[in-house]
Enzyme design. Structure first.
Site, PDB file in Angstrom:
ATOM      1  N   HIS A   8       1.814  11.191   0.753  1.00  0.00           N
ATOM      2  CA  HIS A   8       2.616  10.836   1.943  1.00  0.00           C
ATOM      3  C   HIS A   8       4.094  11.230   1.887  1.00  0.00           C
ATOM      4  O   HIS A   8       4.615  11.754   2.864  1.00  0.00           O
ATOM      5  CB  HIS A   8       2.506   9.335   2.216  1.00  0.00           C
ATOM      6  CG  HIS A   8       1.097   8.873   2.438  1.00  0.00           C
ATOM      7  ND1 HIS A   8       0.374   9.214   3.564  1.00  0.00           N
ATOM      8  CD2 HIS A   8       0.267   8.131   1.671  1.00  0.00           C
ATOM      9  CE1 HIS A   8      -0.836   8.678   3.481  1.00  0.00           C
ATOM     10  NE2 HIS A   8      -0.926   8.017   2.345  1.00  0.00           N
TER      11      HIS A   8
ATOM     12  N   HIS B 179       0.866  -1.171   0.000  1.00  0.00           N
ATOM     13  CA  HIS B 179       0.000   0.000   0.000  1.00  0.00           C
ATOM     14  C   HIS B 179       0.914   1.237   0.000  1.00  0.00           C
ATOM     15  O   HIS B 179       0.934   1.971  -0.956  1.00  0.00           O
ATOM     16  CB  HIS B 179      -0.943  -0.032   1.216  1.00  0.00           C
ATOM     17  CG  HIS B 179      -1.984   1.041   1.206  1.00  0.00           C
ATOM     18  ND1 HIS B 179      -3.068   1.047   2.039  1.00  0.00           N
ATOM     19  CD2 HIS B 179      -2.094   2.174   0.474  1.00  0.00           C
ATOM     20  CE1 HIS B 179      -3.817   2.124   1.807  1.00  0.00           C
ATOM     21  NE2 HIS B 179      -3.241   2.816   0.864  1.00  0.00           N
TER      22      HIS B 179
ATOM     23  N   GLU C  80       0.357   7.777  -3.637  1.00  0.00           N
ATOM     24  CA  GLU C  80       1.129   7.554  -2.410  1.00  0.00           C
ATOM     25  C   GLU C  80       2.270   8.559  -2.278  1.00  0.00           C
ATOM     26  O   GLU C  80       2.532   9.074  -1.190  1.00  0.00           O
ATOM     27  CB  GLU C  80       1.671   6.114  -2.386  1.00  0.00           C
ATOM     28  CG  GLU C  80       0.588   5.069  -2.185  1.00  0.00           C
ATOM     29  CD  GLU C  80      -0.155   5.228  -0.851  1.00  0.00           C
ATOM     30  OE1 GLU C  80       0.508   5.254   0.194  1.00  0.00           O
ATOM     31  OE2 GLU C  80      -1.392   5.329  -0.861  1.00  0.00           O
TER      32      GLU C  80
END
Ligand SMILES: *[C@@H]1O[C@H](CO)[C@@H](O)[C@H](O)[C@H]1NC(C)=O
Ligand SMILES: *[C@@H]1O[C@H](CO)[C@@H](O)[C@H](O)[C@H]1NC(C)=O
Ligand SMILES: *[C@@H]1O[C@H](CO)[C@@H](O)[C@H](O)[C@H]1NC(C)=O
Ligand SMILES: *[C@@H]1O[C@H](CO)[C@@H](O)[C@H](O)[C@H]1NC(C)=O
Length: 301
Positions: A168, A91, A164
């Site tokens: 992040h 993930h 992602e």
């Protein structure tokens, strides 16, 4: 004798110089760590004085989560997007604050997400797909791994990687552009982050850990949350977060929490108990489903 030794030394120097020239033509994506040598080394979130150089330790965001999925299909099997046999999938790698809260989408100049979260004001990225950034650095080895283990559902894998990164990595201080020094090459941080995610993922082989405890995907058996947690703790030393769908009865996610000694990309991860309450039932049987036929690659690699 003396002159022969000198000649030999000179010859060695020439060879060395040639080797160095060859090596320096290889584009690398390493940050410039020279300033970190002078910093005290600590585990993130365990510093007792202020961390001055945030390129050397993720700050804020020192509670690092390596997150994984267990899904049974991708929705794009016909296009060849399949799940890896005998492995969970990636993930991401998330920078939680030490208290478990977190920031996201911290840098508008590095917004490459084609579908940014609605909670941001970022518009969708419509430029080149993020895999082209990796290709530019010649990292076909990295892309190959990502295509096998970092799998999206119902949309191309690269969309997920971009999501992602922009959500992040832009909030993880050790990937700040300033950390790459004056020789920063555009998108070097993107490749460095993807390398870091893969490295972190390899530390937590969820499928193998569970399998060694006899916990394997099955459409006929079920397991308890305690069995799964005990198996994972025996190998990592800590209880990860387990995520379940369908009222806490179908296992879909695992998040490994850690503090990092050094940078997120190259530091040592100390795995810690989850600070997030599991969404899997503590009492009901939990299903760890077999993949849909045709959704997995045939061979493990
Ligand atoms: C750890 O470092 C951060 C960043 O410099 C700082 O905000 C925090 O107060 C430090 N923690 C302690 C206990 O000094
Ligand atoms: C989005 O924009 C609105 C209006 O400019 C602003 O009030 C809000 O704080 C912004 N939200 C975020 C998450 O930046
Ligand atoms: C979850 O449980 C509730 C109450 O038992 C039930 O009404 C609901 O349909 C369940 N949801 C799912 C997705 O199974
Ligand atoms: C296992 O069950 C899930 C959920 O019903 C289903 O999607 C999947 O295809 C099944 N796998 C096999 C091998 O039967």
């Amino acid at each position: 004798m003396f002159s022969a030794a000198l000649l030999l030394a000179a010859a060695t120097t020439t060879v060395l110089a040639e080797t160095l020239t060859t090596q320096s033509s290889v584009i690398n994506t390493f940050p410039d760590f020279s300033a970190c040598a002078a910093q005290p080394s600590v585990f993130s979130c365990e510093n007792t004085t202020a961390i001055k150089n945030t390129c050397c330790s993720p700050t804020p965001g020192g509670l690092v989560l390596q997150t994984q999925f267990w899904s049974t299909y991708t929705g794009l099997e016909k296009k060849g997007q399949k799940l890896p046999k005998s492995s969970w999938t990636i993930h991401g790698l998330w920078p939680d604050n030490c208290d478990g809260s977190y920031e996201s989408y911290c840098d508008a100049t590095r917004q490459f997400d084609p579908t940014p979260d609605k909670s941001t004001n970022f518009s969708a990225w419509t430029g080149p797909s993020i895999d082209t950034f990796v290709k530019k650095f010649g990292r076909h080895d990295l892309l190959d791994y990502m295509e096998k283990y970092w799998i999206n559902q119902r949309a191309p894998n690269a969309d997920f990687w971009a999501h992602e990164f922009s959500k992040h990595a832009t909030c993880t201080s050790t990937f700040d552009i300033a950390c790459y020094g004056p020789k920063y090459k555009k998108h070097q941080d993107v490749v460095d982050f993807f390398d870091a995610v893969v490295r972190a993922f390899k530390q937590y082989p969820t499928f193998d850990i569970l399998a060694s405890f006899g916990i394997v995907p099955s459409n006929t058996t079920s397991y308890t949350r305690t069995q799964i947690e005990t198996a994972l703790k025996s190998q990592t030393g800590a209880v990860p977060y387990l995520g379940c769908s369908t009222n806490g009865t179908i296992l879909t996610e695992v998040w490994y929490f850690s503090h990092v000694y050094g940078t997120e990309q190259f530091g040592t991860y100390k795995t810690l108990d989850s600070t997030t309450k599991s969404s899997c039932s503590a009492t009901a049987p939990i299903r760890y489903l077999e993949r849909t036929p045709g959704s997995e690659r045939e061979v493990r690699k």
